[in-house]
Design an enzyme around this catalytic site. Sequence first.
Site, PDB file in Angstrom:
ATOM      1  N   THR A 197       0.860  -1.199   0.000  1.00 14.28           N
ATOM      2  CA  THR A 197       0.000   0.000   0.000  1.00 14.28           C
ATOM      3  C   THR A 197       0.889   1.239   0.000  1.00 14.28           C
ATOM      4  O   THR A 197       2.031   1.174   0.464  1.00 14.28           O
ATOM      5  CB  THR A 197      -0.890  -0.056   1.263  1.00 14.28           C
ATOM      6  OG1 THR A 197      -1.930  -0.978   1.014  1.00 14.28           O
ATOM      7  CG2 THR A 197      -1.499   1.279   1.627  1.00 14.28           C
ATOM      8  N   THR A 227      -0.366   1.808   7.479  1.00 12.60           N
ATOM      9  CA  THR A 227      -0.440   0.690   6.549  1.00 12.60           C
ATOM     10  C   THR A 227      -0.414  -0.581   7.385  1.00 12.60           C
ATOM     11  O   THR A 227       0.043  -0.568   8.520  1.00 12.60           O
ATOM     12  CB  THR A 227       0.721   0.732   5.527  1.00 12.60           C
ATOM     13  OG1 THR A 227       0.751  -0.506   4.812  1.00 12.60           O
ATOM     14  CG2 THR A 227       2.071   0.962   6.181  1.00 12.60           C
ATOM     15  N   GLY A 228      -0.921  -1.664   6.821  1.00 16.43           N
ATOM     16  CA  GLY A 228      -1.003  -2.916   7.574  1.00 16.43           C
ATOM     17  C   GLY A 228      -2.411  -3.468   7.448  1.00 16.43           C
ATOM     18  O   GLY A 228      -3.127  -3.130   6.498  1.00 16.43           O
ATOM     19  N   ARG A 273     -15.492  -4.603   0.786  1.00 15.32           N
ATOM     20  CA  ARG A 273     -14.707  -4.351   2.009  1.00 15.32           C
ATOM     21  C   ARG A 273     -13.931  -3.045   1.863  1.00 15.32           C
ATOM     22  O   ARG A 273     -13.277  -2.792   0.855  1.00 15.32           O
ATOM     23  CB  ARG A 273     -13.743  -5.515   2.239  1.00 15.32           C
ATOM     24  CG  ARG A 273     -12.846  -5.376   3.471  1.00 15.32           C
ATOM     25  CD  ARG A 273     -11.515  -4.739   3.125  1.00 15.32           C
ATOM     26  NE  ARG A 273     -10.555  -4.836   4.232  1.00 15.32           N
ATOM     27  CZ  ARG A 273      -9.376  -4.227   4.233  1.00 15.32           C
ATOM     28  NH1 ARG A 273      -9.011  -3.483   3.211  1.00 15.32           N
ATOM     29  NH2 ARG A 273      -8.564  -4.368   5.249  1.00 15.32           N
ATOM     30  N   VAL A 274     -14.028  -2.186   2.860  1.00 16.93           N
ATOM     31  CA  VAL A 274     -13.248  -0.954   2.874  1.00 16.93           C
ATOM     32  C   VAL A 274     -12.326  -1.006   4.088  1.00 16.93           C
ATOM     33  O   VAL A 274     -12.762  -1.380   5.182  1.00 16.93           O
ATOM     34  CB  VAL A 274     -14.164   0.295   2.941  1.00 16.93           C
ATOM     35  CG1 VAL A 274     -13.353   1.571   3.095  1.00 16.93           C
ATOM     36  CG2 VAL A 274     -15.035   0.376   1.680  1.00 16.93           C
ATOM     37  N   GLY A 275     -11.075  -0.665   3.888  1.00 20.38           N
ATOM     38  CA  GLY A 275     -10.097  -0.725   4.980  1.00 20.38           C
ATOM     39  C   GLY A 275      -9.908   0.623   5.646  1.00 20.38           C
ATOM     40  O   GLY A 275     -10.770   1.505   5.586  1.00 20.38           O
ATOM     41  N   ASP A 276      -8.771   0.770   6.292  1.00 21.36           N
ATOM     42  CA  ASP A 276      -8.480   1.987   7.062  1.00 21.36           C
ATOM     43  C   ASP A 276      -8.049   3.159   6.192  1.00 21.36           C
ATOM     44  O   ASP A 276      -8.156   4.320   6.613  1.00 21.36           O
ATOM     45  CB  ASP A 276      -7.331   1.705   8.041  1.00 21.36           C
ATOM     46  CG  ASP A 276      -6.076   1.300   7.278  1.00 21.36           C
ATOM     47  OD1 ASP A 276      -6.109   0.260   6.584  1.00 21.36           O
ATOM     48  OD2 ASP A 276      -5.068   2.026   7.343  1.00 21.36           O
ATOM     49  N   GLY A 288      -5.994  -3.396   7.750  1.00 22.48           N
ATOM     50  CA  GLY A 288      -6.923  -2.288   7.964  1.00 22.48           C
ATOM     51  C   GLY A 288      -7.839  -2.499   9.159  1.00 22.48           C
ATOM     52  O   GLY A 288      -8.143  -1.556   9.892  1.00 22.48           O
TER      53      GLY A 288
HETATM   54  N1  ASP Z   1      -4.204  -0.988   5.245  1.00 21.09           N
HETATM   55  C1  ASP Z   1      -4.582  -1.534   3.960  1.00 21.09           C
HETATM   56  C2  ASP Z   1      -5.949  -2.163   4.066  1.00 21.09           C
HETATM   57  O1  ASP Z   1      -6.189  -2.911   5.006  1.00 21.09           O
HETATM   58  C3  ASP Z   1      -3.625  -2.539   3.421  1.00 21.09           C
HETATM   59  C4  ASP Z   1      -2.171  -2.187   3.502  1.00 21.09           C
HETATM   60  O2  ASP Z   1      -1.775  -1.251   4.187  1.00 21.09           O
HETATM   61  O3  ASP Z   1      -1.368  -2.872   2.831  1.00 21.09           O
HETATM   62  O4  ASP Z   1      -6.749  -1.983   3.188  1.00 21.09           O
END
Ligand code: ASP
Length: 293
Positions: free
Chosen positions: A158, A209-210, A186-189, A212
Amino acid sequence: MQSIIVHGGAGQIPPETHESHRRGCANAAVLGWQMLNDGGSALDAVEAAVRSLEDDPAFNAGHGAALTIDGEVELDAGIMSGATLKAGAVGALSGFANPISIARRLLEKSDHDLLVADGAASFALAQGFEPVSPASLITERQRTLFETLRTSAGPGDTVGALALDADDNIAAALSTGGYRFKWRGRVGDSPIPGAGLYAQNGVGAVACTGVGEHIMRTGLALRAMFWLEAGKPAPDAATAAIEQFQRLLPGGQAGLIIMDAQGGVGWAHSTPYLSYAYRTSADSNVAGAVSGA
Ligand code: ASP
């Protein structure tokens, strides 16, 4: 004082991709820095840096994004102005190559801060953004990962950016295809202020990042901001935020980049790796790096 820092994601970054991560992050930081030097705003710089990472197939954003469980691309992106606290963000958006620019337009032209799926697409069309064929965003690498792993393989690749401009305005931006093999919708952070990103003039900015879900559960970006507000410089605030994250959610996977109001930068991660690059008025070294390698 001017400053820019970008990241290319936290997670498992396989050694054979370290070089493309370093190069892509360095290119984005240089581009953002040029923008700041040419009189561009912090928002201009983070948008330009993230666009270049969206266009780079090494990263999970725009062209080269991870695929959903249905083998499609659905993009999340967000941008936030530290001057106004206004955000612009899109979630689960298909058929556009640079969602960060659509998010920026939402920030500037709408009372809304977040639009998703068809609604985000109709806003983009109404604003004159050119759609692309959804298939054109799918790279060979992501197709192979999708077909061979056929399971959620964690976050990674990301992209994000933070910048401080000559007028002391600060901004944050994030863009991602999200979690590989995620459920449709699905929506992440990444597009959520306070979770994936935050920016506030006089305090600083954060881009996470990580996983979500882990980041949203802990409100990680805002928690990291509180460490800046408490007076910690960026490197210490980064460490404190990730330590706090690990206490709250043992085994949680996250990383972040952070900038304080003086343009100092920091990063930290609970994942094995985090790629990043930065350039500040105080430090002209722009080599990209993979932390943890
Ligand atoms: N944080 C992002 C998500 O969960 C993924 C990522 O950071 O690689 O959508």
